[in-house]
Design an enzyme around this catalytic site. Structure first.
Site, PDB file in Angstrom:
ATOM      1  N   PRO A   2     -20.209  28.785  60.058  1.00  0.00           N
ATOM      2  CA  PRO A   2     -20.039  29.891  61.014  1.00  0.00           C
ATOM      3  C   PRO A   2     -19.135  30.968  60.425  1.00  0.00           C
ATOM      4  O   PRO A   2     -18.204  30.664  59.687  1.00  0.00           O
ATOM      5  CB  PRO A   2     -19.385  29.225  62.223  1.00  0.00           C
ATOM      6  CG  PRO A   2     -18.820  27.942  61.728  1.00  0.00           C
ATOM      7  CD  PRO A   2     -19.590  27.555  60.512  1.00  0.00           C
ATOM      8  N   GLU A   3     -19.438  32.207  60.713  1.00  0.00           N
ATOM      9  CA  GLU A   3     -18.579  33.310  60.267  1.00  0.00           C
ATOM     10  C   GLU A   3     -17.740  33.793  61.447  1.00  0.00           C
ATOM     11  O   GLU A   3     -17.861  33.292  62.559  1.00  0.00           O
ATOM     12  CB  GLU A   3     -19.444  34.431  59.680  1.00  0.00           C
ATOM     13  CG  GLU A   3     -20.207  33.946  58.440  1.00  0.00           C
ATOM     14  CD  GLU A   3     -20.258  34.974  57.317  1.00  0.00           C
ATOM     15  OE1 GLU A   3     -19.360  35.836  57.244  1.00  0.00           O
ATOM     16  OE2 GLU A   3     -21.188  34.912  56.521  1.00  0.00           O
ATOM     17  N   HIS A  96     -24.135  12.898  68.716  1.00  0.00           N
ATOM     18  CA  HIS A  96     -23.107  13.035  67.680  1.00  0.00           C
ATOM     19  C   HIS A  96     -21.747  13.408  68.270  1.00  0.00           C
ATOM     20  O   HIS A  96     -20.964  14.102  67.617  1.00  0.00           O
ATOM     21  CB  HIS A  96     -23.558  14.061  66.640  1.00  0.00           C
ATOM     22  CG  HIS A  96     -24.874  13.717  66.011  1.00  0.00           C
ATOM     23  ND1 HIS A  96     -25.008  12.656  65.142  1.00  0.00           N
ATOM     24  CD2 HIS A  96     -26.106  14.263  66.129  1.00  0.00           C
ATOM     25  CE1 HIS A  96     -26.284  12.564  64.768  1.00  0.00           C
ATOM     26  NE2 HIS A  96     -26.967  13.531  65.346  1.00  0.00           N
ATOM     27  N   ARG A 117     -22.821  16.314  61.140  1.00  0.00           N
ATOM     28  CA  ARG A 117     -22.559  15.999  59.728  1.00  0.00           C
ATOM     29  C   ARG A 117     -21.106  15.620  59.468  1.00  0.00           C
ATOM     30  O   ARG A 117     -20.748  15.267  58.358  1.00  0.00           O
ATOM     31  CB  ARG A 117     -22.979  17.196  58.876  1.00  0.00           C
ATOM     32  CG  ARG A 117     -24.482  17.459  59.028  1.00  0.00           C
ATOM     33  CD  ARG A 117     -24.921  18.751  58.385  1.00  0.00           C
ATOM     34  NE  ARG A 117     -24.826  18.696  56.932  1.00  0.00           N
ATOM     35  CZ  ARG A 117     -25.145  19.708  56.144  1.00  0.00           C
ATOM     36  NH1 ARG A 117     -25.577  20.846  56.675  1.00  0.00           N
ATOM     37  NH2 ARG A 117     -25.036  19.610  54.851  1.00  0.00           N
ATOM     38  N   ARG A 163      -5.050  44.663  42.173  1.00  0.00           N
ATOM     39  CA  ARG A 163      -5.694  43.451  41.658  1.00  0.00           C
ATOM     40  C   ARG A 163      -6.776  43.773  40.651  1.00  0.00           C
ATOM     41  O   ARG A 163      -7.559  44.697  40.846  1.00  0.00           O
ATOM     42  CB  ARG A 163      -6.312  42.663  42.810  1.00  0.00           C
ATOM     43  CG  ARG A 163      -5.244  42.110  43.694  1.00  0.00           C
ATOM     44  CD  ARG A 163      -5.677  40.840  44.340  1.00  0.00           C
ATOM     45  NE  ARG A 163      -4.587  40.437  45.234  1.00  0.00           N
ATOM     46  CZ  ARG A 163      -4.542  39.292  45.880  1.00  0.00           C
ATOM     47  NH1 ARG A 163      -5.504  38.426  45.730  1.00  0.00           N
ATOM     48  NH2 ARG A 163      -3.539  39.004  46.663  1.00  0.00           N
TER      49      ARG A 163
END
Ligand SMILES: [Zn+2]
Length: 289
Positions: A2-3, A96, A117, A163
């Site tokens: 998920p974002e 689950h 999972r 950077r």
């Protein structure tokens, strides 16, 4: 995975359905779901009992439930397939179901962590020093995300200039800016007409400000598209559902025409992932001689 927008939808659901409720009891049905809580499932359950949840918080893709009176925070890891569901107490257990949290009220609902999972889980942590929002100490190093009102645009630009890195690497660097995953990085770079390998030191201040604006736009658009589903009793669907995918302009569109110029979009292997871009709108940086 998920974002940020998906995780924000979960956070809003938790805020609506769980905030202010006091834990009556916790049932850990699979030890893997609490493996990030080193003292184990029995300790996790014992320490949560009697605690009251404050409104859920988020930083980037990290989600936590602060406990009242500074008693720490429960960090939720959704992993690949984790779901936090608010269900009627008499609803049949999910196949689950890994952790069940019962409440000491008469609402008739409970919080369930379901994870096929078992890459995800729940863990209880102390709060980072000086944190006003119960930030768990283990994620104290994670930068603020671009939707956070306290995100510092000027500091972000200064870090980019300093950077020796490239722009997509920087967008995915959780110590610089959090919550921007592979999908939304590709989307924002396409909107900004920037190639993913552009050195960050070459970005002017207006250019990085424009890019940040696009990052925020793609995330807010995803939130607007997915933000309706938390109205039901389900706190959320999980991150695999892909229900935000309809609105994507770059990610997953290999060989399809660029929505701006019609050129076929390309996909390149990038750091064990893929980068999708328009070869015309997003020119690769010139290699210095
Ligand atoms: Zn194009």
């Amino acid at each position: 995975m998920p974002e940020l927008p998906e995780v924000e939808v979960v956070r809003r659901g938790l805020e609506r359905w769980v905030a202010g409720r006091t834990v009556a009891g916790v049932e850990v049905l699979h030890p893997r779901a609490v493996r990030r809580h080193p003292a184990g499932g029995a300790d996790f359950a014992a320490r949560l009992a009697g605690q009251r949840f404050e409104p859920a918080r988020r930083r980037g893709k990290y989600l936590w439930l602060p406990l009242a009176d500074g008693a720490g925070s429960v960090l939720g890891h959704l992993g690949m397939s984790g779901q936090l569901l608010v269900q009627p107490e008499d609803a049949p257990d999910e196949k689950h179901l890994r952790v069940r949290i019962r409440f000491a009220d008469t609402t008739g609902t409970e919080l369930r962590f379901v994870d096929q999972r078992t890459f995800g889980g729940l863990s209880l942590h102390d709060t980072a020093p000086d944190s006003a929002d119960g930030l768990p100490d283990v994620i104290g190093h994670i930068a603020r995300d671009p939707l956070d009102p306290a995100f510092d645009d000027a500091a972000f630009h200064a870090a980019l200039r300093l950077r020796r890195t490239t722009i997509k690497r920087a967008l995915l660097d959780q110590s610089l800016i959090s919550g921007v995953g592979n999908i939304y990085a590709d989307e924002a770079l396409w909107r900004a007409k920037l190639h993913y390998d552009r050195p960050t030191a070459t970005l002017t201040r207006p250019r990085s400000a424009e890019l940040l604006g696009h990052v925020r736009d793609v995330m807010n658009a995803a939130l607007a598209a997915g933000g309706t589903s938390f109205d039901s009793l389900y706190v959320n669907v999980n991150g695999e559902s892909g229900y935000f995918d309809r609105s994507l302009d770059a990610y997953g569109r290999e060989d399809e025409p660029c929505r701006r110029c019609g050129t076929p979009m390309r996909r390149r292997a990038w750091m064990n992932r893929s980068s999708y871009f328009c070869p015309r709108c997003q020119r690769p940086p010139r290699v210095s001689p």
